[in-house]
Design an enzyme around this catalytic site. Structure first.
Site, short mmCIF file in Angstrom:
data_model
loop_
_atom_site.label_atom_id
_atom_site.label_comp_id
_atom_site.label_asym_id
_atom_site.label_seq_id
_atom_site.Cartn_x
_atom_site.Cartn_y
_atom_site.Cartn_z
CE LYS A 274 -4.39 0.95 0.01
NZ LYS A 274 -5.41 0.14 -0.69
P1 NAD Z 1 -12.56 7.85 -4.08
O1 NAD Z 1 -11.55 8.85 -3.75
O2 NAD Z 1 -12.89 7.61 -5.51
O3 NAD Z 1 -13.93 8.21 -3.33
C1 NAD Z 1 -14.00 8.40 -1.96
C2 NAD Z 1 -15.38 8.88 -1.59
O4 NAD Z 1 -15.46 8.98 -0.17
C3 NAD Z 1 -15.73 10.26 -2.15
O5 NAD Z 1 -17.09 10.29 -2.50
C4 NAD Z 1 -15.48 11.18 -0.95
O6 NAD Z 1 -16.25 12.37 -1.02
C5 NAD Z 1 -15.94 10.28 0.17
N1 NAD Z 1 -15.36 10.64 1.48
C6 NAD Z 1 -14.12 11.10 1.76
N2 NAD Z 1 -14.01 11.36 3.06
C7 NAD Z 1 -15.19 11.04 3.62
C8 NAD Z 1 -15.70 11.11 4.93
N3 NAD Z 1 -14.95 11.57 5.94
N4 NAD Z 1 -16.97 10.69 5.14
C9 NAD Z 1 -17.72 10.23 4.12
N5 NAD Z 1 -17.30 10.17 2.86
C10 NAD Z 1 -16.05 10.57 2.62
O7 NAD Z 1 -12.09 6.50 -3.35
P2 NAD Z 1 -12.44 5.00 -3.74
O8 NAD Z 1 -11.41 4.53 -4.71
O9 NAD Z 1 -13.86 4.90 -4.07
O10 NAD Z 1 -12.13 4.26 -2.37
C11 NAD Z 1 -13.08 4.20 -1.33
C12 NAD Z 1 -12.72 3.09 -0.37
O11 NAD Z 1 -12.67 1.85 -1.09
C13 NAD Z 1 -11.36 3.22 0.30
O12 NAD Z 1 -11.45 2.67 1.59
C14 NAD Z 1 -10.47 2.35 -0.56
O13 NAD Z 1 -9.34 1.87 0.14
C15 NAD Z 1 -11.42 1.22 -0.89
N6 NAD Z 1 -11.05 0.46 -2.08
C16 NAD Z 1 -10.91 1.07 -3.29
C17 NAD Z 1 -10.60 0.30 -4.40
C18 NAD Z 1 -10.51 0.90 -5.78
O14 NAD Z 1 -10.37 0.13 -6.75
N7 NAD Z 1 -10.62 2.20 -5.96
C19 NAD Z 1 -10.39 -1.08 -4.26
C20 NAD Z 1 -10.56 -1.66 -3.01
C21 NAD Z 1 -10.89 -0.88 -1.93
#
Ligand code: NAD
Length: 488
Positions: free
Chosen positions: A178
């Site tokens: 990570k």
């Molecule tokens: P992203 O940046 O595309 O979106 C994040 C979202 O969360 C946004 O809508 C943002 O406004 C919101 N957010 C941020 N802070 C917040 C808060 N304090 N309260 C509520 N909402 C909040 O991120 P993502 O890629 O969608 O990732 C989201 C989660 O999924 C993370 O935990 C990440 O580790 C996990 N994840 C992502 C992927 C991937 O392929 N992108 C894969 C596995 C896991």
């Protein structure tokens, strides 16, 4: 580069005294232990708020500080201890070889870098960056890069460990990694973001590579970030190496289906658990926290499958609509920097209220550590499908289990992303690209197989799905460790 040397002694104590401190309010927590990273993070957040919105700390509703939001911040900074505790518990259940257990408690390699960036003003700002390899027994390191103002080394170590388990559970040939940069990307211009990404890539060059460590997008990063990383790496090496990252744009060797893969996988797993519980898709009311990559594609796909999306949120807050939100329409209209509430009609609600809505399925798809001992008792969803990494704390897990709330754990639920990243890497190495239907069907097959193995063990041993998933994953990594032996 630091080879990390944490203590060998398993420890279960989190942030001593914090829960009681949170009961008596935020300011007392800040006074409690000025050296604790969580206290520092809250202090920094308060200072920033005081500068940007001087009235906000003392006058709600500009900032909504409650016990559960403070516990959530503290727990995010506790993630590494929690991840280790989780491993210790599984090691005891599996009667794991103590030598393998001891090695798995440590990240193999941690790298902390300074990332100086010339800002648009002409001034240089120095950002803090991290890359961690947790374990490489089963293959090269794989894991996302997160841009968020609360990223810490502890959190990155925990997320790298989770990636090791996730790849093992999906049976794909990677170890866990990570990375992250302490930055709020919404505050940077596109030019600043590009310069930050290129310099960060250059700083972590010694440990990344297409057969060493292959980064991917995570919170705050996307396909564009990956394109800049691939270009920086290729320019430095002197020839094109797009396979150094996954989650790239399709035009430079990305895979079809990667953008939506995590949300699609979350939806497959929501459908799988609904099937086991005898629930029809059309009867599912779903609340999704997070409107980014994972949240938006989860909402779109579950809607396509017939479920009703009753609430979604972003960092600014949530929207509730009991008649159902048209996720496809909302997200087709939104741009990358749009505010959800401007595009999504419905009643406003806070992110905390969303977590305790009456619904069949709750999908936390934003930050980790949001379901804590402070709000787990209030969760009314029947099933939680973890789109985010680490959204449920250990204490909350116990409460949810006692209350009969089923939790499909992150290492399975959101593994669609890393699985299609694996497909992208394989396609890139072979220079032979697959059709979208082939990608979806291979993704579904791999995820259903992992779900079936986890569900069978969970039912047979009468243990929560997370324990079953971890037993399978840790068992596979420990087996690899045994086969590899110890160098030299
Ligand atoms: P992203 O940046 O595309 O979106 C994040 C979202 O969360 C946004 O809508 C943002 O406004 C919101 N957010 C941020 N802070 C917040 C808060 N304090 N309260 C509520 N909402 C909040 O991120 P993502 O890629 O969608 O990732 C989201 C989660 O999924 C993370 O935990 C990440 O580790 C996990 N994840 C992502 C992927 C991937 O392929 N992108 C894969 C596995 C896991």
């Amino acid at each position: 580069m630091n080879e990390s040397t944490p203590s060998d002694t398993p420890s279960s104590d989190g942030v001593s005294g914090v829960p009681s401190a949170t009961k008596s309010g935020l300011m007392q927590l800040v006074d409690l232990d000025s050296e604790h990273p969580a206290t520092k993070a809250i202090g920094t957040a308060l200072m920033r708020l005081k500068q940007t919105a001087p009235d906000s700390v003392i006058s709600p509703p500009h900032i909504h500080v409650t016990e559960s939001s403070v516990v959530a911040v503290v727990r995010r900074h506790d993630m590494w201890e929690q991840a280790r505790q989780q491993l210790d518990d599984v090691a005891a259940e599996l009667q794991l070889d103590p030598n393998a257990h001891a090695m798995l408690r440590h990240p193999k390699r941690t790298l902390e870098v300074a990332v100086p960036v010339r800002m648009d003003t002409g001034k240089v700002q120095v950002f803090q960056g991290y890359r961690v390899h947790h374990n490489l027994y089963r293959g090269p390191a794989k894991g996302g890069i997160r841009y968020h103002h609360e990223v810490s080394m502890e959190e990155v170590k925990a997320l790298a460990m989770l990636m090791t388990w996730k790849c093992a559970l999906m049976n794909i040939p990677y170890g866990g990694a990570k990375g992250g940069v302490v930055v709020d990307p919404s505050k940077l211009s596109d030019g600043e973001l590009e310069r930050l990404t290129r310099r960060f890539t250059s700083e972590i060059m010694p440990i990344i590579g297409p057969d060493r460590d292959i980064p991917a997008p995570d919170m705050g990063t996307n396909a564009q970030t990956m394109a800049w990383m691939a270009d920086t790496y290729s320019m430095t090496i002197g020839h094109s190496v797009p396979q150094v990252v996954t989650g790239k744009p399709v035009s430079i060797g990305g895979s079809l289906g990667r953008t939506e893969a995590t949300g699609r996988g979350v939806s497959y797993m929501a459908a799988a658990i609904a099937r086991e519980r005898g629930l029809n898709m059309k009867d599912l009311r779903v609340a999704v926290q997070g409107a980014g990559n994972v949240g938006s594609y989860t909402a779109r796909t579950l809607q396509e499958m017939g479920a009703k999306i009753i609430a979604i949120s972003d960092v600014h807050g949530g929207v509730f609509n009991g008649d159902g939100i048209d996720a496809a329409k909302v997200f087709n209209a939104m741009g990358p920097k749009s505010k959800l509430a401007d595009f999504c009609p419905g009643e406003a609600l806070t992110n905390e209220q969303l977590l305790t809505l009456d619904c069949e399925i709750l999908v936390p798809a934003a930050l980790g550590g949001v379901i804590t001992e402070a709000n787990a008792g209030e969760v009314r969803a029947k099933i939680i499908v973890e789109g985010a990494n680490g959204p449920t704390t250990t204490e909350a897990d116990k409460i949810l289990h006692q209350r009969g709330v089923l939790v499909v754990p992150d290492i399975l639920a959101n593994a669609g992303g890393v699985t299609v990243s694996y497909f992208e890497w394989v396609q890139g190495i072979q220079s032979y690209f697959w059709e979208l239907d082939e990608i979806y069907s291979r993704l579904n097959r791999i995820m259903q197989k992992a779900f079936a193995a986890m569900w069978e063990l969970s039912e047979k041993e009468r243990i929560p799905m997370r324990s079953a998933a971890l037993r399978i994953a840790v068992g596979r990594v420990a087996d690899a460790a045994k086969q590899m032996g110890l160098f030299p």
